[in-house]
Design a protein around this motif. Sequence first.
Motif, PDB file in Angstrom:
ATOM      1  N   ARG A 168      -6.362   2.269   0.822  1.00 29.83           N
ATOM      2  CA  ARG A 168      -7.645   2.907   0.511  1.00 29.83           C
ATOM      3  C   ARG A 168      -8.576   1.828  -0.016  1.00 29.83           C
ATOM      4  N   ASN A 169      -9.706   1.648   0.644  1.00 29.83           N
ATOM      5  CA  ASN A 169     -10.708   0.663   0.225  1.00 29.83           C
ATOM      6  C   ASN A 169     -10.097  -0.724   0.046  1.00 29.83           C
ATOM      7  N   GLY A 170      -9.351  -1.157   1.036  1.00 31.64           N
ATOM      8  CA  GLY A 170      -8.719  -2.468   0.977  1.00 31.64           C
ATOM      9  C   GLY A 170      -8.261  -2.906   2.351  1.00 31.64           C
ATOM     10  N   CYS A 171      -7.385  -3.891   2.356  1.00 29.95           N
ATOM     11  CA  CYS A 171      -6.925  -4.486   3.605  1.00 29.95           C
ATOM     12  C   CYS A 171      -5.411  -4.422   3.703  1.00 29.95           C
ATOM     13  N   ILE A 172      -4.927  -4.422   4.951  1.00 30.32           N
ATOM     14  CA  ILE A 172      -3.501  -4.344   5.205  1.00 30.32           C
ATOM     15  C   ILE A 172      -3.134  -5.328   6.316  1.00 30.32           C
ATOM     16  N   ALA A 173      -1.986  -5.967   6.180  1.00 28.93           N
ATOM     17  CA  ALA A 173      -1.428  -6.844   7.208  1.00 28.93           C
ATOM     18  C   ALA A 173       0.073  -6.592   7.240  1.00 28.93           C
ATOM     19  N   VAL A 174       0.693  -6.920   8.369  1.00 38.59           N
ATOM     20  CA  VAL A 174       2.122  -6.660   8.527  1.00 38.59           C
ATOM     21  C   VAL A 174       2.830  -7.944   8.950  1.00 38.59           C
ATOM     22  N   ALA A 175       3.912  -8.254   8.255  1.00 41.19           N
ATOM     23  CA  ALA A 175       4.779  -9.367   8.610  1.00 41.19           C
ATOM     24  C   ALA A 175       6.128  -8.798   9.041  1.00 41.19           C
ATOM     25  N   GLN A 176       6.835  -9.563   9.845  1.00 47.12           N
ATOM     26  CA  GLN A 176       8.150  -9.115  10.313  1.00 47.12           C
ATOM     27  C   GLN A 176       9.138 -10.260  10.189  1.00 47.12           C
ATOM     28  N   GLY A 177      10.344  -9.906   9.763  1.00 47.59           N
ATOM     29  CA  GLY A 177      11.416 -10.876   9.696  1.00 47.59           C
ATOM     30  C   GLY A 177      12.170 -10.910  11.016  1.00 47.59           C
ATOM     31  N   LYS A 178      13.063 -11.870  11.159  1.00 49.88           N
ATOM     32  CA  LYS A 178      13.854 -12.027  12.391  1.00 49.88           C
ATOM     33  C   LYS A 178      14.640 -10.767  12.729  1.00 49.88           C
ATOM     34  N   ASP A 179      15.081 -10.044  11.698  1.00 53.09           N
ATOM     35  CA  ASP A 179      15.871  -8.826  11.918  1.00 53.09           C
ATOM     36  C   ASP A 179      15.021  -7.619  12.307  1.00 53.09           C
ATOM     37  N   GLY A 180      13.695  -7.787  12.376  1.00 53.94           N
ATOM     38  CA  GLY A 180      12.808  -6.700  12.783  1.00 53.94           C
ATOM     39  C   GLY A 180      12.239  -5.878  11.647  1.00 53.94           C
ATOM     40  N   SER A 181      12.641  -6.151  10.430  1.00 48.34           N
ATOM     41  CA  SER A 181      12.116  -5.381   9.293  1.00 48.34           C
ATOM     42  C   SER A 181      10.656  -5.750   9.039  1.00 48.34           C
ATOM     43  N   ALA A 182       9.877  -4.750   8.648  1.00 47.44           N
ATOM     44  CA  ALA A 182       8.439  -4.932   8.429  1.00 47.44           C
ATOM     45  C   ALA A 182       8.127  -5.020   6.943  1.00 47.44           C
ATOM     46  N   PHE A 183       7.153  -5.854   6.618  1.00 45.95           N
ATOM     47  CA  PHE A 183       6.704  -6.050   5.248  1.00 45.95           C
ATOM     48  C   PHE A 183       5.186  -6.013   5.242  1.00 45.95           C
ATOM     49  N   PHE A 184       4.633  -5.397   4.224  1.00 40.67           N
ATOM     50  CA  PHE A 184       3.203  -5.155   4.186  1.00 40.67           C
ATOM     51  C   PHE A 184       2.526  -5.939   3.079  1.00 40.67           C
ATOM     52  N   GLY A 185       1.317  -6.328   3.368  1.00 41.34           N
ATOM     53  CA  GLY A 185       0.425  -6.896   2.373  1.00 41.34           C
ATOM     54  C   GLY A 185      -0.752  -5.947   2.278  1.00 41.34           C
ATOM     55  N   ILE A 186      -0.948  -5.347   1.133  1.00 46.04           N
ATOM     56  CA  ILE A 186      -2.039  -4.395   0.929  1.00 46.04           C
ATOM     57  C   ILE A 186      -2.816  -4.883  -0.285  1.00 46.04           C
ATOM     58  N   THR A 187      -4.036  -5.377  -0.028  1.00 50.03           N
ATOM     59  CA  THR A 187      -4.782  -6.027  -1.099  1.00 50.03           C
ATOM     60  C   THR A 187      -6.259  -6.142  -0.739  1.00 50.03           C
TER      61      THR A 187
END
Length: 132
Positions: free
Chosen positions: A79-98
């Motif tokens: 909400r009122n910010g930015c999001i990006a997605v990173a992925q590891g070799k195993d396919g798991s997703a990680f988010f940056g919300i800031t």
Amino acid sequence: QYGYNPNCTSSRQYQQNQPTEIVNINVPSKYGAWAINPKTGISGGALEMDSLAAAKKAAIKTCERGGKNKPCKVDAWVRNGCIAVAQGKDGSAFFGITSPGMAEAEALRNCQKSGALQCRIIATEGCSMPKF
């Protein structure tokens, strides 16, 4: 013809006596969301939506690609910010919300903190910011 006018003074005393006017400006929030199908790893997102419900619905629709990638679930939202997605070799997703300019770095940091290998950005920073 030029006289003293107490209302036109620039003295500190006069300025301090002026009441402070508070103006509230109603700026509607904007939302974004990211959905993923945990079995296929296919994902999709939505930005600049007027409600959280609309953002989640649009992200699921984008992820499911006309029904070919069902079922998708929302993993992150902003909400009122930015999001990006990173992925590891195993396919798991990680988010940056800031705030703007920081989401990708945060997503990579979260991926690396988890111990995942070969972290990479799979969705560049997207922002949902209110319009003034």
